[in-house]
Design a protein around this motif. Sequence first.
Motif, short mmCIF file in Angstrom:
data_model
loop_
_atom_site.label_atom_id
_atom_site.label_comp_id
_atom_site.label_asym_id
_atom_site.label_seq_id
_atom_site.Cartn_x
_atom_site.Cartn_y
_atom_site.Cartn_z
N VAL A 153 0.84 -1.20 0.00
CA VAL A 153 0.00 0.00 0.00
C VAL A 153 0.87 1.25 0.00
O VAL A 153 0.68 2.16 -0.82
N TYR A 154 1.80 1.30 0.96
CA TYR A 154 2.67 2.48 1.07
C TYR A 154 4.12 2.05 1.09
O TYR A 154 4.52 1.28 1.98
N PRO A 155 4.89 2.43 0.09
CA PRO A 155 4.58 3.49 -0.88
C PRO A 155 4.14 3.01 -2.26
O PRO A 155 3.88 3.84 -3.12
N LEU A 156 4.08 1.70 -2.49
CA LEU A 156 3.97 1.20 -3.87
C LEU A 156 2.69 1.62 -4.58
O LEU A 156 2.71 1.99 -5.76
N THR A 157 1.53 1.55 -3.91
CA THR A 157 0.26 1.86 -4.59
C THR A 157 -0.49 3.01 -3.91
O THR A 157 -1.70 3.13 -4.07
N TYR A 158 0.24 3.83 -3.18
CA TYR A 158 -0.43 4.86 -2.39
C TYR A 158 -1.12 5.90 -3.27
O TYR A 158 -2.22 6.37 -2.95
N ASP A 159 -0.51 6.26 -4.37
CA ASP A 159 -1.14 7.23 -5.27
C ASP A 159 -2.47 6.70 -5.79
O ASP A 159 -3.46 7.44 -5.91
N ALA A 160 -2.51 5.41 -6.10
CA ALA A 160 -3.75 4.79 -6.57
C ALA A 160 -4.78 4.73 -5.44
O ALA A 160 -5.99 4.87 -5.67
N LEU A 161 -4.32 4.54 -4.21
CA LEU A 161 -5.24 4.55 -3.07
C LEU A 161 -5.90 5.91 -2.92
O LEU A 161 -7.10 6.01 -2.65
N LEU A 162 -5.13 6.97 -3.11
CA LEU A 162 -5.68 8.31 -3.01
C LEU A 162 -6.71 8.60 -4.10
O LEU A 162 -7.58 9.44 -3.92
N ARG A 163 -6.60 7.85 -5.19
CA ARG A 163 -7.61 7.96 -6.25
C ARG A 163 -8.77 6.99 -6.03
O ARG A 163 -9.65 6.87 -6.88
#
Length: 423
Positions: A370-380
């Motif tokens: 989740v963090y940091p690998l896909t965090y930007d996608a999580l925010l979306r």
Amino acid sequence: MSPGRGRAEIAALWVVFLLAHLWVALLGWWLPSQPMGDVVLVYEPWSSSALGGGAIVGITEPWVYPQLALVPMLLANLLSWPLVGAMGVSGAYLVAWAVLVTVLDAIGFAVLVGLGRTGARRGRSGPRRTAGWFWCAALLLLGPIAMYRIDAVTVPIALIGGLWLSRRPVLAAALLTIGAWIKIWPGALALAAVIAVKRRVRVLAAAVIVAAAVVAVLFLLGADRELFAFLTQQTGRGLQIEAVAATPFLWMALGGAAAIEYSHEILTFQIRADAAETVSALLTPVMVLVVLGLAVAGAIKAARGASWHRLFPPLGLALVTALIVTNKVGSPQFQVWLLVPVMLWIVLDRTRSVAPSLLTLGLMALTFLVYPLTYDALLRAEYAPILVLSLRNLLLVVLLIISSRALLRVPAAPRTDPAHRAG
């Protein structure tokens, strides 16, 4: 295992431990989502302001952390000065922070497994070596967030305190109290110690004396209304997106029934939804009730003569996990809190530590995804990271259930039990 093989394993442990720190430190420079962001964006400015005669967080203005958290930030700033000319302020501070965390971890690791021939006797036990391998694996699975947050500083402090509880209860309690004045969670281990350790009066007295000394020094430095602001600052926070209680709202965000927004005041992403504020307000009293319930259960077991070797590990882990599960904040670095109670469980009662150890390693890996690998996608509010985060949060609940169940199953023992006397 022969002494020679034991020393060889300890040497291998040290090599892996140091290489793991080097690798994780470097990952912080390479991965997305600024996993080192807090270090350069807030720790360095806070420490520079204090050293430069400006505002001092926790003293002249309210702060979200207990005041001793500023000490390692100041140390990193001082360590960075020789590097500033070559790397710039931000780069030098990041390197200094990584070095500081590595040195502190190495001290904790030395107490855990020993140092070469001198530490062979201390570190020859299988459980301690197992705990050392667990620490290395957890560090690699969790990634940069395991080093580039203030929480990392509390790990070796709390670990040494936990390891010294049996033979040096006063020093152990002092360390756990100091850890709690950096980040609150080691206070859960101090509470578990007061309940489970036979020499609880010494533990409690040492904790009270150290806490009183810290308060007195802070008051003399000028902290008055800001003295306990780190407690009041948390009450007004919203529901952070990674909190366990935020999980249903993340799925609602997929359909537009909830939203993710950034709080410039708290510097984090929170849930905006009709019921989010209500849930956030309820979590603090829920946390108090859960912690109180676990403490009462532990006290009953202690009163019935339970051995501290059986009682302390599940009680400590259950209390720490409860602080995460019932928290309105769900920052990824909270997972490092689990390292110490799990390692202490391995050391004190390795046979029953397998399930919580494996669960914790799984939590580390999922958190890293989740963090940091896909965090930007999580925010979306995308499906994949929400699913991974939901699994992580589910494992946290499972870990709380398992540790609580182990606590309730701790057998009573007569007061003449040697294991009980050892506490």
